[in-house]
Write a protein that holds these residues in place. Sequence first.
Motif, PDB file in Angstrom:
ATOM      1  N   ARG A   4      -9.565   5.962   7.119  1.00 56.96           N
ATOM      2  CA  ARG A   4     -10.663   5.068   7.446  1.00 56.96           C
ATOM      3  C   ARG A   4     -10.978   5.058   8.937  1.00 56.96           C
ATOM      4  O   ARG A   4     -12.132   4.893   9.330  1.00 56.96           O
ATOM      5  CB  ARG A   4     -10.330   3.655   6.967  1.00 56.96           C
ATOM      6  N   PHE A   5      -9.948   5.222   9.769  1.00 56.81           N
ATOM      7  CA  PHE A   5     -10.123   5.188  11.217  1.00 56.81           C
ATOM      8  C   PHE A   5      -9.705   6.540  11.787  1.00 56.81           C
ATOM      9  O   PHE A   5      -8.498   6.829  11.868  1.00 56.81           O
ATOM     10  CB  PHE A   5      -9.300   4.058  11.838  1.00 56.81           C
ATOM     11  N   PRO A   6     -10.656   7.358  12.174  1.00 52.65           N
ATOM     12  CA  PRO A   6     -10.344   8.723  12.634  1.00 52.65           C
ATOM     13  C   PRO A   6      -9.339   8.784  13.775  1.00 52.65           C
ATOM     14  O   PRO A   6      -8.568   9.744  13.866  1.00 52.65           O
ATOM     15  CB  PRO A   6     -11.716   9.252  13.080  1.00 52.65           C
ATOM     16  N   ALA A  44       0.119  11.859  17.056  1.00 55.28           N
ATOM     17  CA  ALA A  44       0.616  11.394  18.346  1.00 55.28           C
ATOM     18  C   ALA A  44       0.173   9.956  18.619  1.00 55.28           C
ATOM     19  O   ALA A  44       0.926   9.156  19.180  1.00 55.28           O
ATOM     20  CB  ALA A  44       0.136  12.319  19.464  1.00 55.28           C
ATOM     21  N   VAL A  45      -1.055   9.626  18.216  1.00 58.54           N
ATOM     22  CA  VAL A  45      -1.552   8.260  18.393  1.00 58.54           C
ATOM     23  C   VAL A  45      -0.726   7.295  17.543  1.00 58.54           C
ATOM     24  O   VAL A  45      -0.303   6.233  18.007  1.00 58.54           O
ATOM     25  CB  VAL A  45      -3.050   8.170  18.031  1.00 58.54           C
ATOM     26  N   ARG A  46      -0.480   7.665  16.293  1.00 55.58           N
ATOM     27  CA  ARG A  46       0.318   6.801  15.419  1.00 55.58           C
ATOM     28  C   ARG A  46       1.736   6.635  15.972  1.00 55.58           C
ATOM     29  O   ARG A  46       2.317   5.548  15.917  1.00 55.58           O
ATOM     30  CB  ARG A  46       0.375   7.366  14.002  1.00 55.58           C
ATOM     31  N   ALA A  47       2.288   7.704  16.521  1.00 52.72           N
ATOM     32  CA  ALA A  47       3.638   7.623  17.083  1.00 52.72           C
ATOM     33  C   ALA A  47       3.674   6.659  18.263  1.00 52.72           C
ATOM     34  O   ALA A  47       4.601   5.849  18.388  1.00 52.72           O
ATOM     35  CB  ALA A  47       4.103   9.014  17.525  1.00 52.72           C
ATOM     36  N   ILE A  50      -4.040   4.104  21.851  1.00 52.70           N
ATOM     37  CA  ILE A  50      -5.260   4.568  21.196  1.00 52.70           C
ATOM     38  C   ILE A  50      -6.164   5.300  22.180  1.00 52.70           C
ATOM     39  O   ILE A  50      -6.782   6.318  21.856  1.00 52.70           O
ATOM     40  CB  ILE A  50      -6.022   3.380  20.570  1.00 52.70           C
ATOM     41  N   GLY A  51      -6.229   4.789  23.418  1.00 55.37           N
ATOM     42  CA  GLY A  51      -7.155   5.361  24.394  1.00 55.37           C
ATOM     43  C   GLY A  51      -6.641   6.584  25.099  1.00 55.37           C
ATOM     44  O   GLY A  51      -7.418   7.339  25.688  1.00 55.37           O
ATOM     45  N   ARG A  52      -5.348   6.804  25.052  1.00 60.56           N
ATOM     46  CA  ARG A  52      -4.759   7.944  25.754  1.00 60.56           C
ATOM     47  C   ARG A  52      -5.148   9.238  25.072  1.00 60.56           C
ATOM     48  O   ARG A  52      -5.067   9.356  23.847  1.00 60.56           O
ATOM     49  CB  ARG A  52      -3.237   7.797  25.759  1.00 60.56           C
ATOM     50  N   LEU A  63       3.801   3.278   7.664  1.00 56.27           N
ATOM     51  CA  LEU A  63       3.092   3.460   6.398  1.00 56.27           C
ATOM     52  C   LEU A  63       1.668   2.936   6.488  1.00 56.27           C
ATOM     53  O   LEU A  63       0.715   3.589   6.045  1.00 56.27           O
ATOM     54  CB  LEU A  63       3.849   2.736   5.280  1.00 56.27           C
ATOM     55  N   GLY A  64       1.510   1.739   7.077  1.00 56.07           N
ATOM     56  CA  GLY A  64       0.174   1.162   7.213  1.00 56.07           C
ATOM     57  C   GLY A  64      -0.738   2.001   8.082  1.00 56.07           C
ATOM     58  O   GLY A  64      -1.916   2.205   7.747  1.00 56.07           O
ATOM     59  N   LEU A  65      -0.221   2.507   9.193  1.00 54.56           N
ATOM     60  CA  LEU A  65      -1.032   3.347  10.077  1.00 54.56           C
ATOM     61  C   LEU A  65      -1.443   4.638   9.372  1.00 54.56           C
ATOM     62  O   LEU A  65      -2.582   5.100   9.520  1.00 54.56           O
ATOM     63  CB  LEU A  65      -0.247   3.670  11.346  1.00 54.56           C
ATOM     64  N   LEU A  66      -0.520   5.206   8.606  1.00 53.23           N
ATOM     65  CA  LEU A  66      -0.826   6.435   7.874  1.00 53.23           C
ATOM     66  C   LEU A  66      -1.877   6.181   6.805  1.00 53.23           C
ATOM     67  O   LEU A  66      -2.779   6.995   6.583  1.00 53.23           O
ATOM     68  CB  LEU A  66       0.456   6.985   7.256  1.00 53.23           C
ATOM     69  N   ALA A  67      -1.775   5.018   6.135  1.00 49.12           N
ATOM     70  CA  ALA A  67      -2.750   4.685   5.098  1.00 49.12           C
ATOM     71  C   ALA A  67      -4.141   4.439   5.677  1.00 49.12           C
ATOM     72  O   ALA A  67      -5.155   4.690   5.019  1.00 49.12           O
ATOM     73  CB  ALA A  67      -2.279   3.453   4.336  1.00 49.12           C
TER      74      ALA A  67
END
Length: 323
Positions: free
Chosen positions: A246-248, A254-257, A310-312, A238-242
């Motif tokens: 703000r953070f592209p 896939a990054v959030r996963a 994040i970097g992948r 939930l936090g990552l989705l929210a």
Amino acid sequence: MTILADIRTKPWQWHRPATGFAFAMAGAAVLCVLGLFADQRTLAGAPIWAKPLKFAISGALYFFTWSWLVSLLPRFRRTAWWVTTVLVALFAGEYVLLTMQAIRGTASHFNRATPFDAQVFNVMAIMVAALFVATLILTVLLTFSRQRDRGTFWAVRFGGVISLVGLALGQLMTSPTPEQLALAHAGIRPDMRGGHTVGLADGGPGLPILGWSTAGGDLRIPHFVGMHALQLLPLLALGLLALAKRFPVLADGAVRARLVLAGSAGYAGLVALVTWQAERGQSIVRPDGLTLLAFGALVLAVTLGALAAIGRPAKRAQLGTAV
């Protein structure tokens, strides 16, 4: 449907008995707080109403989460509805017995001081075993849940599995202590069978409200930490989705996963770490150098995993697509 969309949905559209029970447990928690002020009795050094308060808060979180999770199932929803209803009934029964023992001013768990107390604990033990089986069934059914957000997909599954492990870790507290075994071998029936403090008798100094031992290992910690992965990992998703607006970089599912996978691995490592620490008879507030080293290694591993996530470069492979 994403986790944010689900949170915006009225909870009464989820599993109603679980939602209602979650609110009832929230109300019970308020009453227990009042009880802390109105009833100054203590048991094993802790306020008599501290344990019902902790169970009420834990139950409110637990069943609110399951109410939402059941709503995600595209299949076997009727089965899940009944299993969750049984889960509510089992926890409610355990909570009634626990509260009854608190009113009586005696221990609920491990208590064999009288035949009545022993019977109460035996009934609670049966309820806990049935609760574990019901949770196992629901965790298996979670593999059929459907979410468009990949982070939520993994958070729900790993949260369910780690929560199940946390429930199982509660069995560590049911084994008799060396002191209890010594009494039994001497032909003396101990009043308590089992306990949560390792290296010391239950009832020593502990953290406020939580009561976790500040002098020895405490097996309630891995039980608590593991069980609430069911709430914390979906909250991570939930936090990552929210934060995605703000953070592209987080706009990519896939990054959030991958971040949720790194967080889940770290959470599983934390459960293992606090279990190991408790079994060594070490207080959560007094870690030794070896524990701190292990914790530092865990933090480093999770950090590196998050940076790699994040970097992948983004891949369009169907990582964790809905079933």
